[in-house]
Scaffold this active site. Structure first.
Site, PDB file in Angstrom:
ATOM      1  N   ILE A  76      34.566  37.766  43.352  1.00 42.24           N
ATOM      2  CA  ILE A  76      34.613  36.409  43.903  1.00 42.24           C
ATOM      3  C   ILE A  76      34.954  36.549  45.380  1.00 42.24           C
ATOM      4  CG2 ILE A  76      37.003  36.135  43.133  1.00 42.24           C
ATOM      5  CD1 ILE A  76      36.528  33.077  43.074  1.00 42.24           C
ATOM      6  N   ALA A  77      34.260  35.811  46.220  1.00 40.60           N
ATOM      7  CA  ALA A  77      34.571  35.836  47.654  1.00 40.60           C
ATOM      8  C   ALA A  77      34.021  34.586  48.317  1.00 40.60           C
ATOM      9  CB  ALA A  77      33.995  37.082  48.322  1.00 40.60           C
ATOM     10  N   ILE A  78      34.679  34.215  49.393  1.00 38.67           N
ATOM     11  CA  ILE A  78      34.285  33.088  50.240  1.00 38.67           C
ATOM     12  C   ILE A  78      34.182  33.610  51.670  1.00 38.67           C
ATOM     13  CG2 ILE A  78      34.982  30.807  51.132  1.00 38.67           C
ATOM     14  CD1 ILE A  78      34.383  30.746  48.133  1.00 38.67           C
ATOM     15  N   GLU A 109      40.674  41.683  38.072  1.00 36.96           N
ATOM     16  CA  GLU A 109      41.564  42.541  38.850  1.00 36.96           C
ATOM     17  C   GLU A 109      41.679  41.944  40.243  1.00 36.96           C
ATOM     18  OE1 GLU A 109      39.973  45.144  35.673  1.00 36.96           O
ATOM     19  OE2 GLU A 109      38.909  44.052  37.212  1.00 36.96           O
ATOM     20  N   ASN A 114      47.091  40.871  47.709  1.00 36.53           N
ATOM     21  CA  ASN A 114      46.346  39.637  47.993  1.00 36.53           C
ATOM     22  C   ASN A 114      47.088  38.440  47.387  1.00 36.53           C
ATOM     23  OD1 ASN A 114      44.509  37.598  48.411  1.00 36.53           O
ATOM     24  ND2 ASN A 114      42.733  38.840  47.831  1.00 36.53           N
ATOM     25  N   TYR A 121      44.911  32.416  41.147  1.00 39.74           N
ATOM     26  CA  TYR A 121      44.691  32.761  39.742  1.00 39.74           C
ATOM     27  C   TYR A 121      45.828  32.253  38.865  1.00 39.74           C
ATOM     28  CZ  TYR A 121      41.341  35.813  42.074  1.00 39.74           C
ATOM     29  OH  TYR A 121      40.339  36.314  42.870  1.00 39.74           O
TER      30      TYR A 121
END
Length: 154
Positions: A76-78, A109, A114, A121
């Site tokens: 997942i990334a933005i 993971e 982070n 999460y």
């Protein structure tokens, strides 16, 4: 001023270069390759990948593997300039809804350093499950996190 249009849709081959750019700036030490994404969307029968678009531009993505009743968020990334606007939260809500009701638990993971991702999460119900030593390279550990989607408790 026109309202920005945001939507989530299935990742297509035409999205791979945009996703790859976000990947490289987001995961400097361990980015996935273009070939990895080609494999994931064309050949991995367990893979489900989605992009988040704003005004028809890809600004984020998420992937999940679903095997029977178990799922794992693979990535997942933005885009860095779009972070802090709730887009990752939207992707997480989307993937949780997408996995229900057939998936019993969802895992991922996350880099132990982070903190913003860990907080996100946790806000979605994920709990700490353990450490994967050197997951992101030597000396770069990951927390394993889980959430039950079937209402059961750990």
């Amino acid at each position: 001023m026109a309202k920005e249009s945001v939507n989530i849709r299935k990742m297509e081959p035409k999205d791979i270069l945009d996703v790859q750019h976000i990947e490289i700036v987001s995961f400097v030490d361990s980015p996935w390759t273009k070939e990895t994404y080609v494999y994931e969307i064309h050949k991995n029968q367990f893979a489900h990948y989605f992009v988040l678009e704003k005004n028809n531009n890809v600004i984020g993505y998420i992937g999940v593997w679903i095997v029977i009743d178990d799922a794992q968020i693979t990535t997942i990334a933005i885009k860095p300039e779009e972070r802090g606007n709730g887009y990752a939260s939207q992707l997480m809500d989307f993937i949780i809804d997408y996995c229900q009701p057939s998936v019993k638990q969802l895992s991922l993971e996350v880099n132990v350093n982070n903190e913003s991702a860990i907080h996100l999460y946790e806000s979605k119900g994920f709990v700490y499950g353990g450490i994967r030593k050197d997951y992101y390279g030597i000396g770069k550990d990951a927390h394993v996190m889980w959430v039950r989607l079937d209402g059961e408790k750990y």
